[in-house]
Design an enzyme around this catalytic site. Sequence first.
Site, PDB file in Angstrom:
ATOM      1  N   ASP A 295      -6.076  11.749  -1.471  1.00 47.41           N
ATOM      2  CA  ASP A 295      -5.251  11.564  -2.020  1.00 47.41           C
ATOM      3  C   ASP A 295      -5.106  12.473  -3.292  1.00 47.41           C
ATOM      4  O   ASP A 295      -6.227  12.643  -3.815  1.00 47.41           O
ATOM      5  CB  ASP A 295      -5.108   9.630  -2.621  1.00 47.41           C
TER       6      ASP A 295
ATOM      7  N   GLU B 171      -3.674   0.760  -2.531  1.00 53.90           N
ATOM      8  CA  GLU B 171      -3.286  -0.849  -3.246  1.00 53.90           C
ATOM      9  C   GLU B 171      -3.579  -1.593  -2.750  1.00 53.90           C
ATOM     10  O   GLU B 171      -2.482  -1.534  -2.060  1.00 53.90           O
ATOM     11  CB  GLU B 171      -3.054  -0.664  -4.790  1.00 53.90           C
TER      12      GLU B 171
HETATM   13  C1  GLP Z   1     -10.907   6.591  -5.975  1.00 57.31           C
HETATM   14  C2  GLP Z   1     -10.184   7.219  -4.461  1.00 57.31           C
HETATM   15  C3  GLP Z   1     -11.253   6.028  -3.529  1.00 57.31           C
HETATM   16  C4  GLP Z   1     -12.201   6.126  -3.379  1.00 57.31           C
HETATM   17  C5  GLP Z   1     -12.417   5.033  -4.870  1.00 57.31           C
HETATM   18  C6  GLP Z   1     -14.033   4.327  -5.384  1.00 57.31           C
HETATM   19  O1  GLP Z   1      -9.612   5.524  -5.944  1.00 57.31           O
HETATM   20  N1  GLP Z   1      -9.063   7.337  -4.516  1.00 57.31           N
HETATM   21  O2  GLP Z   1     -10.421   7.402  -2.640  1.00 57.31           O
HETATM   22  O3  GLP Z   1     -12.714   5.295  -2.082  1.00 57.31           O
HETATM   23  O4  GLP Z   1     -11.749   5.246  -6.519  1.00 57.31           O
HETATM   24  O5  GLP Z   1     -14.165   5.131  -6.145  1.00 57.31           O
HETATM   25  P1  GLP Z   1     -16.098   5.590  -6.145  1.00 57.31           P
HETATM   26  O6  GLP Z   1     -16.727   5.780  -4.656  1.00 57.31           O
HETATM   27  O7  GLP Z   1     -16.061   5.746  -7.562  1.00 57.31           O
HETATM   28  O8  GLP Z   1     -16.657   3.730  -6.058  1.00 57.31           O
END
Ligand code: GLP
Length: 243
Positions: free
Chosen positions: A67, A143
């Site tokens: 993304d 989402e």
């Molecule tokens: C963002 C990314 C996701 C990721 C999520 C969780 O929203 N688009 O791909 O899994 O954050 O992030 P973290 O690993 O920092 O908790």
Amino acid sequence: MRIIRAKDYEEMSRKAANVISSVLTLKPACVLGLATGSSPVGTYRHLVSRFERGDLDFSRAVTVNLDEYRGLDRENSQSYYSFMNSHLFSKVNISRTNTYIPDGTEPDSEKACGEYDRILERAGQIDLQLLGIGHDGHIGFNEPSDRFEMGTHCVRLAEMTIEANARFFSCREEVPTEAYTMGIGTIMSARRVLMVASGADKAGIVKKAFRGSVTPAVPASILQMHRDFILIADEAALSELDA
Ligand code: GLP
């Protein structure tokens, strides 16, 4: 699904790097689906040190990221392009022309998403897709919704996601409210899916996603249906699943 337990973030990261290293070693021209967020940072660190030791070669690998924020250009320090560059691409011998991320600067979302789908099609089947998990169960930026989206699409980020990601920006107002993300269909068509999850704040959603019912209201729950899904998580993230 397989669950691999780790003591802590460090062990989780090492184990995830082991899985990715084996894919890259057995198939040097593999297609790796990559993720951002704090969860895979340690995994990338281990991959970089293995490369530095001469144990890994990225020269023939192709990478496709999940993304990108809509509206951020590559040079923006919070773009996922910058993230990938600083944690992996600038540190290994990957050819930049083999790394793909949705184009956040393309304002026409149909065009941006259509182009990314064509890139994914040309790249061929993803050999391994790396994932983190959001607190609301999002994967990539898919989402919670009333349906699973197949291809790349533009999403409005959930309030919870904007809050969680605000820590990377100087203020909440700076967090983009939209993103382009690979669809659930593309993620599910990867040969192997590897999720890393760490910390007590992920325990509730890990239980909901992998012990609850499969529903687009918890996007990660679809991974229960994947033929080769591996969850590598630390004790804190697994604490509710074990309870
Ligand atoms: C963002 C990314 C996701 C990721 C999520 C969780 O929203 N688009 O791909 O899994 O954050 O992030 P973290 O690993 O920092 O908790």
